[in-house]
Scaffold this active site. Structure first.
Site, PDB file in Angstrom:
ATOM      1  N   HIS A  86      -2.511   5.674   3.805  1.00 37.32           N
ATOM      2  CA  HIS A  86      -3.458   5.996   4.871  1.00 37.32           C
ATOM      3  C   HIS A  86      -3.620   4.759   5.734  1.00 37.32           C
ATOM      4  O   HIS A  86      -3.612   3.642   5.216  1.00 37.32           O
ATOM      5  CB  HIS A  86      -4.808   6.406   4.277  1.00 37.32           C
ATOM      6  CG  HIS A  86      -5.660   7.161   5.228  1.00 37.32           C
ATOM      7  ND1 HIS A  86      -6.423   6.529   6.178  1.00 37.32           N
ATOM      8  CD2 HIS A  86      -5.840   8.490   5.395  1.00 37.32           C
ATOM      9  CE1 HIS A  86      -7.045   7.452   6.888  1.00 37.32           C
ATOM     10  NE2 HIS A  86      -6.712   8.649   6.446  1.00 37.32           N
TER      11      HIS A  86
ATOM     12  N   ASP B  37      -4.555  14.855   1.545  1.00 40.28           N
ATOM     13  CA  ASP B  37      -3.557  15.930   1.503  1.00 40.28           C
ATOM     14  C   ASP B  37      -2.918  16.109   0.139  1.00 40.28           C
ATOM     15  O   ASP B  37      -2.236  17.106  -0.084  1.00 40.28           O
ATOM     16  CB  ASP B  37      -2.454  15.666   2.543  1.00 40.28           C
ATOM     17  CG  ASP B  37      -2.911  16.037   3.933  1.00 40.28           C
ATOM     18  OD1 ASP B  37      -3.696  16.989   4.039  1.00 40.28           O
ATOM     19  OD2 ASP B  37      -2.503  15.377   4.893  1.00 40.28           O
TER      20      ASP B  37
HETATM   21  N1  ACO Z   1       5.194   6.406   0.761  1.00 36.46           N
HETATM   22  C1  ACO Z   1       5.914   5.253   0.629  1.00 36.46           C
HETATM   23  N2  ACO Z   1       5.625   4.143   1.314  1.00 36.46           N
HETATM   24  C2  ACO Z   1       4.592   4.206   2.156  1.00 36.46           C
HETATM   25  C3  ACO Z   1       3.817   5.351   2.338  1.00 36.46           C
HETATM   26  C4  ACO Z   1       4.142   6.480   1.590  1.00 36.46           C
HETATM   27  N3  ACO Z   1       3.471   7.615   1.715  1.00 36.46           N
HETATM   28  N4  ACO Z   1       2.858   5.110   3.243  1.00 36.46           N
HETATM   29  C5  ACO Z   1       3.022   3.847   3.640  1.00 36.46           C
HETATM   30  N5  ACO Z   1       4.073   3.293   2.983  1.00 36.46           N
HETATM   31  C6  ACO Z   1       4.582   1.920   3.117  1.00 36.46           C
HETATM   32  C7  ACO Z   1       5.538   1.822   4.299  1.00 36.46           C
HETATM   33  O1  ACO Z   1       6.872   2.061   3.923  1.00 36.46           O
HETATM   34  C8  ACO Z   1       5.308   0.395   4.734  1.00 36.46           C
HETATM   35  O2  ACO Z   1       5.962  -0.456   3.818  1.00 36.46           O
HETATM   36  P1  ACO Z   1       6.608  -1.860   4.293  1.00 36.46           P
HETATM   37  O3  ACO Z   1       5.461  -2.659   4.825  1.00 36.46           O
HETATM   38  O4  ACO Z   1       7.225  -2.425   3.057  1.00 36.46           O
HETATM   39  O5  ACO Z   1       7.594  -1.496   5.351  1.00 36.46           O
HETATM   40  C9  ACO Z   1       3.812   0.186   4.518  1.00 36.46           C
HETATM   41  O6  ACO Z   1       3.473   1.075   3.445  1.00 36.46           O
HETATM   42  C10 ACO Z   1       2.972   0.514   5.744  1.00 36.46           C
HETATM   43  O7  ACO Z   1       3.319   1.842   6.155  1.00 36.46           O
HETATM   44  P2  ACO Z   1       3.067   2.427   7.598  1.00 36.46           P
HETATM   45  O8  ACO Z   1       3.846   3.671   7.758  1.00 36.46           O
HETATM   46  O9  ACO Z   1       3.304   1.308   8.603  1.00 36.46           O
HETATM   47  O10 ACO Z   1       1.527   2.712   7.527  1.00 36.46           O
HETATM   48  P3  ACO Z   1       0.725   3.515   8.610  1.00 36.46           P
HETATM   49  O11 ACO Z   1      -0.674   3.047   8.514  1.00 36.46           O
HETATM   50  O12 ACO Z   1       1.389   3.441   9.934  1.00 36.46           O
HETATM   51  O13 ACO Z   1       0.889   5.024   8.131  1.00 36.46           O
HETATM   52  C11 ACO Z   1       0.577   7.102   7.131  1.00 36.46           C
HETATM   53  C12 ACO Z   1      -0.093   5.779   7.531  1.00 36.46           C
HETATM   54  C13 ACO Z   1       1.270   7.708   8.365  1.00 36.46           C
HETATM   55  C14 ACO Z   1      -0.473   8.071   6.638  1.00 36.46           C
HETATM   56  C15 ACO Z   1       1.618   6.800   6.033  1.00 36.46           C
HETATM   57  O14 ACO Z   1       0.978   6.275   4.899  1.00 36.46           O
HETATM   58  C16 ACO Z   1       2.427   8.037   5.676  1.00 36.46           C
HETATM   59  O15 ACO Z   1       3.410   8.355   6.366  1.00 36.46           O
HETATM   60  N6  ACO Z   1       2.032   8.791   4.582  1.00 36.46           N
HETATM   61  C17 ACO Z   1       2.720   9.991   4.209  1.00 36.46           C
HETATM   62  C18 ACO Z   1       2.272  11.166   5.074  1.00 36.46           C
HETATM   63  C19 ACO Z   1       0.863  11.638   4.730  1.00 36.46           C
HETATM   64  O16 ACO Z   1       0.503  11.810   3.578  1.00 36.46           O
HETATM   65  N7  ACO Z   1       0.084  11.874   5.796  1.00 36.46           N
HETATM   66  C20 ACO Z   1      -1.289  12.368   5.660  1.00 36.46           C
HETATM   67  C21 ACO Z   1      -2.259  11.254   5.975  1.00 36.46           C
HETATM   68  S1  ACO Z   1      -3.926  11.812   5.777  1.00 36.46           S
HETATM   69  C22 ACO Z   1      -4.188  12.762   7.155  1.00 36.46           C
HETATM   70  O17 ACO Z   1      -3.595  12.583   8.193  1.00 36.46           O
HETATM   71  C23 ACO Z   1      -5.154  13.770   7.034  1.00 36.46           C
END
Ligand code: ACO
Length: 388
Positions: A266, A320
């Site tokens: 998140h 989620d």
């Molecule tokens: N699985 C694996 N790695 C992850 C995940 C994940 N779900 N989420 C973040 N990371 C890692 C990234 O690979 C990144 O790693 P790095 O720094 O080594 O490259 C780091 O954590 C930061 O990730 P970002 O994508 O830059 O984080 P951001 O804050 O932009 O994204 C998000 C947040 C979009 C929710 C992300 O965690 C994600 O894609 N999760 C999966 C989709 C999901 O569950 N969405 C629902 C969110 S809740 C809602 O909207 C109601």
């Protein structure tokens, strides 16, 4: 002066950490796992409140008195039905289309039927709020019926908001425990500060367009798999894992291939999402004994595995992760999970719409241009003579 310019122009992808509004609607502390609506903790609301009472709180800033709540419920009840021409329009939607697309189109279409706009009139605001809250569940349930070639199920006047939606969806009255669980799910999803879909709603609202366009743009934004669409993908992922024994190998494979794990991570929460905690306890109630549902058992093991491997990065279960399992048990088809999220989040979008109108300034951020300047125009003949 130079340092001021640097601060103003600092580029943050995804606007991370950039305040884009002032708001008193909700508060999130991502380090401590706190979510409050108008200052009230989400855990307390989930225990003591109802979705409509919470929607009132979010939109008008105070919990309603008994009289106010009864009047609000009565108005919602009165406006639940949708016009036959809206139904006719929805019948023309392709049955293979995603229900979020159907919802976005239907929400936007409300603007055609209720086209008078009086954004400075509190009565207009109230009527629009009531109409949208009342009709969105009916439209979601109607599309579910119509894509199977059935007539939509009419709302049932003696059922409250959550129970009526489940009734229109499944053509049978839900048991009171299921209806209450669903009402709690709606409360948990009702608002979450300035996330992608709410920001979308606020940008649209800032142009002073109508509230139906505001909601339609937010629905379109919520549909993406990085936002509301993740809960659908969580269930597909649990199916792909297939057994508790396959959980650890699956997580390893995701990590090796740098695949995002749906339902985890998140932008704001760096601990477990407080809504995920409440949903997990709802799921526990629904699935009582281990072994009662294969996918619940896989989910519990999966959460443990992801926490072990990614917890150090602040990646934990988000809202989620458990919501899909709960919805599945309540008889909600998978591609309706995100529309159900929208039914709840409409309360938050409308609260932000109203707040935006109170002190409006059109959103117009800036960009850092990375292109060229003074490029000369090449004629078609010149372009065609480029080597392949
Ligand atoms: N699985 C694996 N790695 C992850 C995940 C994940 N779900 N989420 C973040 N990371 C890692 C990234 O690979 C990144 O790693 P790095 O720094 O080594 O490259 C780091 O954590 C930061 O990730 P970002 O994508 O830059 O984080 P951001 O804050 O932009 O994204 C998000 C947040 C979009 C929710 C992300 O965690 C994600 O894609 N999760 C999966 C989709 C999901 O569950 N969405 C629902 C969110 S809740 C809602 O909207 C109601």
């Amino acid at each position: 002066m130079a340092s001021k310019m640097t601060t103003v122009c600092e580029y943050k992808p995804g606007l991370e950490g950039i305040p884009a509004a002032q708001s008193s609607i909700s508060y999130v502390d991502g380090q401590r796992g706190i979510l409050e609506y108008r200052g009230i903790g989400i855990e307390e609301l989930a225990q003591k409140s109802t979705f409509l009472e919470t929607a009132y709180l979010l939109i008008w800033g105070e919990l309603p008195t008994n009289e106010e709540l009864e009047a609000f419920k009565k108005e919602i009840l009165y406006h639940r039905r949708i016009k036959y021409r809206i139904k006719d329009m929805m019948k023309c939607f392709p049955e293979t289309g995603h229900p979020m697309d159907a919802l976005q189109a239907s929400a936007a279409a409300l603007g055609l039927f209720y086209s008078k706009r009086a954004l400075d009139d509190p009565d207009y605001i109230r009527r629009a709020v009531v109409r949208i809250l009342a009709k969105i569940p009916t439209m979601v349930a109607a599309f579910k019926q119509m894509r199977k070639g059935n007539e939509p199920v009419q709302p049932c006047d003696h059922l409250d908001y959550a129970a009526n939606f489940l009734y229109m969806l499944n053509e049978q009255e839900p048991d009171p425990i299921a209806a209450r669980l669903f009402d709690v799910c709606l409360m948990l999803h009702a608002e979450h500060t300035i996330n992608a879909s709410t920001f979308s709603a606020m940008v649209t609202a800032s142009t002073l367009t109508d509230p139906y366009a505001v909601v339609a743009s937010a629905v379109g934004t919520l549909a993406g798999p990085l936002h509301g669409g993740a809960n659908e993908e969580v269930l597909s992922m649990l199916e792909e894992i297939g057994s508790v024994d396959n959980v650890y190998p699956y997580v390893e494979e995701c990590l090796q291939h740098k695949r995002k794990i749906m339902g985890f991570g998140h932008r704001v929460y760096k601990v477990k999402d407080p809504r995920a905690k409440i949903l997990q306890s709802l799921a526990e109630q629904l699935f009582e004994q281990p072994g009662c549902d294969k996918y619940y058992d896989i989910a519990v093991e999966f959460e443990k595995a992801v926490e072990e491997k990614l917890g150090y990065k602040g990646i934990y279960a988000n809202v989620d992760f458990y919501s899909g399992l709960v919805y599945c048990k309540l008889g909600i088809p998978r591609d309706l999970f995100t529309p159900v999220f929208a039914i709840a989040r409409v309360a938050g979008w409308l609260a932000h719409w109203k707040e935006q109108l109170e002190e409006n300034r059109i959103y117009r951020p800036t960009q850092i241009y990375t292109g060229s300047h003074g490029v000369s125009y090449k004629t078609m003949a010149e372009r065609d003579s480029y080597p392949c």
